[in-house]
Design an enzyme around this catalytic site. Structure first.
Site, PDB file in Angstrom:
ATOM      1  N   GLY A 140       0.818  -1.212   0.000  1.00  0.00           N
ATOM      2  CA  GLY A 140       0.000   0.000   0.000  1.00  0.00           C
ATOM      3  C   GLY A 140       0.853   1.263   0.000  1.00  0.00           C
ATOM      4  CD  GLN A 163      -6.807  -0.868   7.474  1.00  0.00           C
ATOM      5  OE1 GLN A 163      -7.605  -1.798   7.636  1.00  0.00           O
ATOM      6  NE2 GLN A 163      -5.530  -0.962   7.799  1.00  0.00           N
ATOM      7  CB  CYS A 182       4.262   3.614  14.525  1.00  0.00           C
ATOM      8  SG  CYS A 182       2.861   2.728  13.932  1.00  0.00           S
ATOM      9  CG  HIS A 212      -0.104  -6.760   4.555  1.00  0.00           C
ATOM     10  ND1 HIS A 212      -0.061  -6.496   5.903  1.00  0.00           N
ATOM     11  CD2 HIS A 212       0.203  -5.591   3.949  1.00  0.00           C
ATOM     12  CE1 HIS A 212       0.285  -5.234   6.097  1.00  0.00           C
ATOM     13  NE2 HIS A 212       0.446  -4.658   4.928  1.00  0.00           N
ATOM     14  CG  ASN A 231      -4.570   3.686   9.409  1.00  0.00           C
ATOM     15  OD1 ASN A 231      -4.818   4.769   8.888  1.00  0.00           O
ATOM     16  ND2 ASN A 231      -3.493   3.488  10.130  1.00  0.00           N
ATOM     17  CB  SER A 268      -2.240  -3.046   1.073  1.00  0.00           C
ATOM     18  OG  SER A 268      -1.213  -3.841   1.606  1.00  0.00           O
ATOM     19  CB  THR A 301      11.105 -10.060 -12.441  1.00  0.00           C
ATOM     20  OG1 THR A 301      12.129  -9.811 -13.405  1.00  0.00           O
ATOM     21  CG2 THR A 301      10.512 -11.432 -12.655  1.00  0.00           C
TER      22      THR A 301
END
Ligand code: PLP
Length: 375
Positions: A69, A179, A321, A199, A149, A197, A236
């Site tokens: 993301g 989200q 964080c 995950h 989020n 994103s 790739t």
């Protein structure tokens, strides 16, 4: 283990992991190679692109795979500014975006861009009018997330898209929908760039996608190189991750309605259970079914997270964080100090159960009754 942090990342369903393993072990060809092992992979990539594009309701040729993301957000912002380089150097965004957007904007100010950060109200809301009022003749880009989020608040991206042209028809609109994956149709949303994103929806880490709408005719490549992703994002292809992404999307799409109902019920249940705890209150307006932010007023969030973690319960702190300081989102709400320092986020997924929430509520009750609050 009780995992209540789906907004951070999600467990990978076994069927997804098996698909990833299958590609890694059996289908390792480079999609650019001109023999069957490679050509087959090329075909598969286009099939996986169609799968993800169909979930987002966008044409597959406007969807580009990325690594995450954060990459999608950075690419969208830079591509929009490139397209509008003759219009101006003004950006409108919000003070509650993910760091992927905010840090990118911070760097852009060093390059001479002028960024307006809209402040939310006390419930974390941003109105469409607030955004439109901030748009100027030199506004190259508006970037407003779809789902916050940390709070779960929903922002009025479709409304902004509808009225933006009447304020400045050239301004491009980006939304970080990381989200909000299954909550929108790209066609109806009307944004020029949409970031998602993998995950956050059961795919492995290391894969995402960016939708780039038809108004951006010749997007600035993120990575010029060997021509992959129509020449816009060379390198790739991460075939195994992309395969896992498509598989995760397929699984979630097959149960979309049931999952939505399940998450709606869980959030309601969690809210009832948790607000019965003295000193605990919900934070933000909320809105997304999978995110619930609450504050245990007076009990520092990092201590709560550590205590719950020691009992095998994973939740995140509003300060996760930020070395114990309230996050930029919580700060923007201008809450009283005790409320701001006690914010934790619970987030749910298809495998979350009421029993998980009961255990979490019991641990929070216990924390409230046995730990010293801050003075
Ligand atoms: N945007 C939002 C709203 C997010 O919640 C996240 C991740 O937490 C990101 C962007 C970054 O996504 P990624 O971890 O795939 O880089």
């Amino acid at each position: 283990m009780i995992y209540l942090d789906y907004a951070a990342t999600t467990p990978v369903p076994r069927a997804v992991a098996e698909e990833v393993q299958n590609i890694l072990l059996e289908h390792y060809g480079n999609p650019s190679s001109q023999y069957a092992l490679g050509l087959d992979m090329k075909k598969h990539i286009e099939r996986w692109r169609e799968c993800v594009a169909s979930a987002l309701d966008c044409p597959p040729d406007r969807l580009f795979f990325t690594s995450c993301g954060t990459e999608g957000d950075n690419w969208a912002i830079r591509a929009a500014l490139w397209q509008n380089r003759h219009l101006g150097r003004h950006i409108v965004t919000t003070a509650v975006e993910h760091s992927a957007v905010l840090e990118c904007c911070k760097w852009l100010t060093l390059d001479g861009f002028d960024v307006t950060y809209l402040q939310p109200d006390a419930n974390g809301n941003i109105s469409a009018q607030q955004v439109l009022d901030a748009v100027r003749p030199d506004t190259a880009l508006v970037s407003v997330m779809l789902v916050n989020n940390e709070l779960g608040n929903l922002y009025p991206v479709a409304e902004i898209a509808q009225d933006l042209a009447s304020v400045n028809p050239k301004t491009l609109l980006h939304t970080d929908a990381v989200q909000g994956f299954f909550s929108f149709s790209a066609k109806n949303l009307g944004a020029d760039f949409i970031t998602v994103s993998g995950h956050k929806i059961g795919a492995p880490k290391g894969v995402g996608a960016l939708y780039i709408g038809a108004r951006v005719r010749n997007p600035r490549p993120l990575l010029p190189g060997g021509g992959q992703e129509s020449g816009f994002r060379a390198g790739t292809e991460a075939t195994a991750q992309i395969a896992g992404f498509a598989k995760a999307v397929e699984l979630r799409m097959a149960n979309r309605t049931e999952t939505q109902r399940h998450l709606d019920e869980l959030r309601k249940y969690a809210l009832e259970k948790l607000t019965a705890i003295p000193d605990l209150e919900p934070i933000g307006q909320g809105g997304a079914a999978h995110i619930l932010s609450v504050s245990l007023k007076g009990w520092p969030s990092q201590n709560i997270v550590n205590d719950l973690s020691s009992q095998g319960i994973c939740v995140s702190a509003g300060s996760a964080c930020h070395q114990g300081k309230p996050s930029h989102v919580i700060k923007a709400l201008q809450l009283p100090k005790k409320t701001a320092s006690g914010v934790i986020r619970l987030s749910f997924g298809p495998d979350t159960s009421r029993a998980d929430l009961d255990a979490c509520a019991a641990a929070l009750w216990n924390h409230r009754n046995t730990r010293m609050p801050m003075l």
